[in-house]
Scaffold this active site. Sequence first.
Site, mmCIF file in Angstrom:
data_model
loop_
_atom_site.group_PDB
_atom_site.id
_atom_site.type_symbol
_atom_site.label_atom_id
_atom_site.label_comp_id
_atom_site.label_asym_id
_atom_site.label_seq_id
_atom_site.Cartn_x
_atom_site.Cartn_y
_atom_site.Cartn_z
ATOM 1 N NE ARG A 208 7.508 -3.006 6.163
ATOM 2 C CZ ARG A 208 6.166 -2.936 6.511
ATOM 3 N NH1 ARG A 208 5.355 -2.588 5.620
ATOM 4 N NH2 ARG A 208 5.636 -3.315 7.596
ATOM 5 C CE LYS B 282 -2.028 -1.040 3.973
ATOM 6 N NZ LYS B 282 -1.297 -2.288 4.154
ATOM 7 N NE ARG C 35 1.235 -4.737 11.368
ATOM 8 C CZ ARG C 35 1.958 -4.088 10.627
ATOM 9 N NH1 ARG C 35 3.076 -4.350 10.235
ATOM 10 N NH2 ARG C 35 1.407 -3.087 9.880
ATOM 11 N NE ARG D 129 -4.051 -1.046 9.629
ATOM 12 C CZ ARG D 129 -2.956 -0.392 9.193
ATOM 13 N NH1 ARG D 129 -2.866 0.959 8.963
ATOM 14 N NH2 ARG D 129 -1.821 -1.270 8.962
ATOM 15 N NE ARG E 99 6.367 -0.648 10.082
ATOM 16 C CZ ARG E 99 5.267 -0.686 9.170
ATOM 17 N NH1 ARG E 99 5.294 -0.084 8.011
ATOM 18 N NH2 ARG E 99 4.159 -1.175 9.881
HETATM 19 P P1 ADP Z 1 2.212 -1.819 3.404
HETATM 20 O O1 ADP Z 1 2.435 -0.424 3.136
HETATM 21 O O2 ADP Z 1 1.049 -2.479 2.485
HETATM 22 O O3 ADP Z 1 2.611 -2.353 4.641
HETATM 23 P P2 ADP Z 1 4.885 -1.620 1.808
HETATM 24 O O4 ADP Z 1 4.639 -0.596 0.772
HETATM 25 O O5 ADP Z 1 5.616 -1.182 3.117
HETATM 26 O O6 ADP Z 1 3.374 -2.293 2.243
HETATM 27 O O7 ADP Z 1 5.610 -2.778 1.195
HETATM 28 C C1 ADP Z 1 6.095 -4.037 1.959
HETATM 29 C C2 ADP Z 1 7.246 -4.403 1.511
HETATM 30 O O8 ADP Z 1 7.305 -5.024 0.073
HETATM 31 C C3 ADP Z 1 8.411 -3.259 1.453
HETATM 32 O O9 ADP Z 1 9.610 -3.572 1.834
HETATM 33 C C4 ADP Z 1 8.440 -3.102 -0.130
HETATM 34 O O10 ADP Z 1 9.575 -2.265 -0.781
HETATM 35 C C5 ADP Z 1 8.082 -4.381 -0.982
HETATM 36 N N1 ADP Z 1 7.160 -4.280 -1.839
HETATM 37 C C6 ADP Z 1 6.134 -3.586 -2.267
HETATM 38 N N2 ADP Z 1 5.594 -3.595 -3.234
HETATM 39 C C7 ADP Z 1 6.228 -4.737 -3.846
HETATM 40 C C8 ADP Z 1 6.106 -5.532 -5.004
HETATM 41 N N3 ADP Z 1 5.333 -5.519 -5.968
HETATM 42 N N4 ADP Z 1 6.957 -6.565 -5.328
HETATM 43 C C9 ADP Z 1 8.090 -6.839 -4.321
HETATM 44 N N5 ADP Z 1 8.147 -6.214 -3.117
HETATM 45 C C10 ADP Z 1 7.427 -5.067 -2.900
HETATM 46 P P1 AMP Z 2 1.200 0.669 8.750
HETATM 47 O O1 AMP Z 2 2.501 1.590 8.908
HETATM 48 O O2 AMP Z 2 -0.054 1.096 8.068
HETATM 49 O O3 AMP Z 2 1.335 -0.937 8.716
HETATM 50 O O4 AMP Z 2 0.747 0.886 10.424
HETATM 51 C C1 AMP Z 2 1.422 0.405 11.493
HETATM 52 C C2 AMP Z 2 0.599 0.495 12.891
HETATM 53 O O5 AMP Z 2 0.154 1.744 13.124
HETATM 54 C C3 AMP Z 2 -0.628 -0.506 12.978
HETATM 55 O O6 AMP Z 2 -0.210 -2.036 13.137
HETATM 56 C C4 AMP Z 2 -1.437 -0.058 14.072
HETATM 57 O O7 AMP Z 2 -1.204 -0.253 15.163
HETATM 58 C C5 AMP Z 2 -1.110 1.620 13.741
HETATM 59 N N1 AMP Z 2 -2.391 2.035 12.793
HETATM 60 C C6 AMP Z 2 -2.099 2.782 11.530
HETATM 61 N N2 AMP Z 2 -3.099 2.858 10.935
HETATM 62 C C7 AMP Z 2 -3.986 2.686 11.825
HETATM 63 C C8 AMP Z 2 -5.658 2.773 11.658
HETATM 64 N N3 AMP Z 2 -6.064 3.297 10.780
HETATM 65 N N4 AMP Z 2 -6.218 2.438 12.772
HETATM 66 C C9 AMP Z 2 -5.758 2.036 13.929
HETATM 67 N N5 AMP Z 2 -4.400 1.570 14.250
HETATM 68 C C10 AMP Z 2 -3.503 2.111 12.927
#
Ligand code: ADP
Ligand code: AMP
Length: 208
Positions: free
Chosen positions: A122, A13, A165, A88, A154
């Site tokens: 990541r 995302k 999660r 969410r 992270r």
């Molecule tokens: P989210 O925001 O949904 O948690 P991220 O954008 O942080 O996901 O992506 C999670 C991990 O996967 C990151 O390390 C990112 O660089 C990698 N990633 C994202 N999209 C792709 C893809 N299409 N193919 C391979 N790796 C990806």
């Molecule tokens: P993310 O960076 O989107 O993976 O979010 C990391 C963490 O932040 C999540 O696991 C939750 O603990 C908190 N968080 C992010 N967005 C929300 C949301 N919309 N509602 C509640 N908690 C959130």
Amino acid sequence: MNYIFLGMPGSGKGTQAEALAEKFNIPIISTGNCFRKHIKNETELGLQVKDILEKGDLVPDEITFEMMKKEIETMDISNGLILDGYPRSIKQAELLKEFLKIDIVLNIELSEDQVLLRIGGRRTCKCGETYHIKFNPPQKEGICDKCGKELYIRDDSKEETIKNRLQVYKEQTAPLIDFYKEQIINIDGNPPIPEVTEEISKKLEINN
Ligand code: ADP
Ligand code: AMP
């Protein structure tokens, strides 16, 4: 136009939200990034939510909504906005409905196995950029291409936290797919990053 990115944690995302924001020149609000900033700056909110993020639970709906609203008030959203990680839960979507019209919901679909591989590799920068050691490595290992700062893993990437999660996603977030059935566009999250971006662009053109 106002967009939401939906999908499991690690589905891509944030990565795709950045690409779309650049393409349309519209701002993103990532509630996860906002919380992490508060935690880093040790604000009152940061101290309140630190343990919740570490466990991988959701921050209570009202707190999250208020933070998001405050953040949006500082942004120029005249051309639209991208929401990454909000809402969410159904309650959050209901609160949002009274505040902002959502035009399109991009739902990134990816299997749990792939999600685990993605989160496992990541690397994140405090500036908001995201990398992957294998799939999207920075030019210089461990250093952000954009701002030169050191990348970090992270706190919520531990195995137990990821399991929680995914469970939280299934129970509280997945029902949003039905809530937004009129606005949803499904995206295959499996291909490499540029191909997913391309699929999103194509599907948005068709829907315009
Ligand atoms: P989210 O925001 O949904 O948690 P991220 O954008 O942080 O996901 O992506 C999670 C991990 O996967 C990151 O390390 C990112 O660089 C990698 N990633 C994202 N999209 C792709 C893809 N299409 N193919 C391979 N790796 C990806
Ligand atoms: P993310 O960076 O989107 O993976 O979010 C990391 C963490 O932040 C999540 O696991 C939750 O603990 C908190 N968080 C992010 N967005 C929300 C949301 N919309 N509602 C509640 N908690 C959130």
